[in-house]
Design a protein around this motif. Structure first.
Motif, short mmCIF file in Angstrom:
data_model
loop_
_atom_site.label_atom_id
_atom_site.label_comp_id
_atom_site.label_asym_id
_atom_site.label_seq_id
_atom_site.Cartn_x
_atom_site.Cartn_y
_atom_site.Cartn_z
N LEU A 318 24.68 49.96 43.56
CA LEU A 318 23.47 49.24 44.01
C LEU A 318 23.53 48.84 45.47
N PRO A 319 22.37 48.77 46.14
CA PRO A 319 22.33 48.11 47.45
C PRO A 319 22.30 46.60 47.21
N LEU A 320 23.34 45.89 47.66
CA LEU A 320 23.48 44.46 47.36
C LEU A 320 23.12 43.64 48.60
N GLY A 321 21.92 43.09 48.62
CA GLY A 321 21.47 42.32 49.78
C GLY A 321 22.36 41.13 50.10
N TRP A 322 22.96 40.55 49.06
CA TRP A 322 23.79 39.35 49.23
C TRP A 322 25.26 39.59 48.90
N GLY A 323 25.69 40.83 48.79
CA GLY A 323 27.11 41.11 48.52
C GLY A 323 27.52 40.70 47.12
N THR A 324 28.79 40.33 46.96
CA THR A 324 29.30 39.94 45.64
C THR A 324 30.19 38.70 45.75
N GLU A 325 30.50 38.16 44.56
CA GLU A 325 31.46 37.04 44.47
C GLU A 325 32.58 37.44 43.49
N MET A 326 33.00 38.71 43.54
CA MET A 326 33.94 39.19 42.52
C MET A 326 35.40 38.85 42.88
N PHE A 327 35.64 37.55 43.09
CA PHE A 327 36.98 37.09 43.49
C PHE A 327 37.80 36.56 42.33
N GLY A 328 37.26 36.62 41.09
CA GLY A 328 37.88 35.99 39.92
C GLY A 328 39.40 36.13 39.83
N PRO A 329 39.95 37.35 40.00
CA PRO A 329 41.41 37.50 39.87
C PRO A 329 42.19 36.62 40.85
N LEU A 330 41.60 36.33 42.01
CA LEU A 330 42.32 35.54 43.03
C LEU A 330 42.36 34.06 42.68
N LEU A 331 41.54 33.63 41.72
CA LEU A 331 41.54 32.23 41.29
C LEU A 331 42.63 31.99 40.24
N LEU A 332 43.19 33.07 39.71
CA LEU A 332 44.17 32.95 38.63
C LEU A 332 45.60 33.09 39.18
N LYS A 333 46.52 32.34 38.55
CA LYS A 333 47.92 32.34 39.03
C LYS A 333 48.61 33.65 38.79
N ASP A 334 48.15 34.42 37.82
CA ASP A 334 48.84 35.66 37.48
C ASP A 334 47.83 36.67 36.96
N ASP A 335 48.28 37.90 36.73
CA ASP A 335 47.38 38.98 36.33
C ASP A 335 48.03 39.80 35.22
N ILE A 336 47.23 40.21 34.24
CA ILE A 336 47.77 41.08 33.18
C ILE A 336 47.55 42.55 33.55
N ILE A 337 47.01 42.79 34.76
CA ILE A 337 46.81 44.17 35.23
C ILE A 337 47.88 44.48 36.28
N ALA A 338 48.51 45.64 36.14
CA ALA A 338 49.64 46.01 37.01
C ALA A 338 49.18 46.42 38.41
N ASP A 339 47.98 47.00 38.52
CA ASP A 339 47.53 47.55 39.81
C ASP A 339 46.13 47.05 40.17
N PRO A 340 46.02 45.71 40.41
CA PRO A 340 44.69 45.15 40.71
C PRO A 340 44.16 45.66 42.05
N PRO A 341 42.84 45.60 42.27
CA PRO A 341 42.29 46.07 43.54
C PRO A 341 42.66 45.15 44.70
N ARG A 342 42.55 45.68 45.91
CA ARG A 342 42.91 44.94 47.12
C ARG A 342 41.72 44.16 47.67
N PHE A 343 41.97 42.91 48.07
CA PHE A 343 40.96 42.08 48.73
C PHE A 343 41.38 41.90 50.18
N GLN A 344 40.57 42.39 51.10
CA GLN A 344 40.93 42.28 52.52
C GLN A 344 39.69 42.49 53.39
N GLY A 345 39.64 41.77 54.50
CA GLY A 345 38.54 41.95 55.45
C GLY A 345 37.18 41.64 54.84
N GLY A 346 37.14 40.70 53.90
CA GLY A 346 35.87 40.34 53.27
C GLY A 346 35.37 41.38 52.28
#
Ligand code: MUC
Ligand code: MG
Length: 371
Positions: A318-346
């Protein structure tokens, strides 16, 4: 590709948050993921996830209720049957089970993961194809303490992880919320986009006062200022102010999106896979919004990595006029996924592998499972 579902299993997984996360109706110290494993008749596996926020304080489905709806009603309705994709799956779920969109979202995600893996394509390809390899992602400042929020925002700006922030307001008086918002806006400086989410806390009169003041402070977007049911107030606020309104709780699926647009709403819709019943269902709302000239925002139910990546595959089309807020994994102390995506440069990078494109960490999955 036709998939015969042989087995559906589900687990509750509790992961602590990195700090208290304060919303107008709840403070979170832990997030519960309802994890679903779908196995087909050839032994191939797909994974799905559903989360809500603050037990039953956000919406009518709790983590325990989601698991119960899956185990007791949805799994028996699906096992042994064949599905070509989300359309036939939704038809099979919606006849015997009304509502329960969070539970259905986990199952639709698992089918898409399974189908993508079997076809050797990413879920984004099944949903229409990605427009870009990464998506913009903001961060929510919601520790409950203004000075701490400013420090956190400054650190994330310096690290280059985010360039836009959302504040959670509505739990305190309007005067206190405005002081808090202005201090953060000034503390983080010009050029940093600040939005607020009221999570339904204001009545219509408070919302008019609040919107006027937030517009003067230079806030960019006001999310769900009034109650979910108060469609008239949401429409009138969107028409009265230059400051745009983002509808969240008020728009769950394509039907809500159509009704709000037909009532004259202008502004943006927060898409969430949980509200709509899955990534493909959320895209139906997106397409109604596009037809009505309403802007799009990739929303989160504070999912872990599984639900976040499922959402990203859908939002990437989709063309996202307001971007996303998909930061959920970064709010958690740990992850059950071995290879989570990278968050960088916004931005957050969209996984490229087949299906969701991520792998479970079996040890951590076992460790955080509710016993
Ligand atoms: C919501 O209502 O938008 C999204 C980000 C966040 O911090 O909370 C959620 C819920
Ligand atoms: Mg919201």
């Amino acid at each position: 590709m036709s998939i015969q579902i042989a087995r559906i299993e589900s687990w509750l997984v509790d992961i602590p948050t990195i700090r208290p996360h304060k919303l107008s109706m709840a403070t979170m110290g832990c997030q519960t993921l309802t994890i679903v494993k779908m196995t087909d008749s050839d032994g191939a596996v797909g994974w799905g996830e559903a989360t809500t926020i603050g037990g039953l304080s956000y919406g009518p489905e709790s983590p325990e209720g989601i698991k119960s709806a899956i185990d007791t009603y949805l799994a028996p309705a699906l096992c042994g049957k064949r599905f070509d994709g989300p359309a036939s799956l939704a038809a099979a779920m919606n006849l015997p089970v009304k509502g329960n969109s969070f539970a259905k979202s986990a199952l639709e995600t698992a089918l898409l993961d399974l189908q993508g893996k079997r076809l050797g394509v990413p879920v984004s390809t099944l949903l229409g194809g990605a427009l870009a390899p990464s998506l913009p992602v903001l961060w929510t400042l919601a520790s409950g303490d203004t000075a701490r929020d400013i420090d956190e925002g400054k650190r994330l700006l310096a690290e280059g992880r985010h360039q836009a922030f959302k504040l959670k307001i509505g739990a305190k008086s309007l005067a206190e919320d405005l002081r808090h918002t202005q201090a953060i806006k000034e503390g983080l400086g010009e050029g940093v986009s600040i939005r607020v989410d009221v999570n339904q806390a204001w009545d219509a009169v408070t919302a008019v006062r609040g919107m006027a003041a937030l517009q003067a402070i230079g806030i960019d977007l006001v999310e769900q200022p009034v109650a979910l049911w108060d469609r008239a107030a949401l429409v009138s606020l969107s028409q009265r102010f230059v400051l745009p309104v983002l509808a969240d709780e008020a728009v769950a699926d394509a039907h809500d999106g159509y009704a709000l647009a037909a009532a004259g709403f202008t502004g943006a819709y927060a898409l969430k896979i949980a509200k709509a019943g899955g990534p493909a269902q959320a895209l139906k709302l997106a397409h109604v919004a596009q037809a009505a000239g309403i802007a799009l925002y990739g929303g989160t139910m504070l999912e872990g990595t599984l639900g976040t990546v499922a959402s990203l595959h859908a939002w990437s089309t989709l063309p996202l006029g307001w971007g996303t807020e998909m930061f959920g994994p970064l709010l958690l102390k740990d992850d059950i996924i071995a290879d989570p995506p990278r968050f960088q440069g916004g931005q957050v990078t969209l996984p490229q592998g087949p299906g969701l494109g991520i792998t479970l960490d079996d040890d951590k999955f076992r460790f955080y499972q509710r016993k």
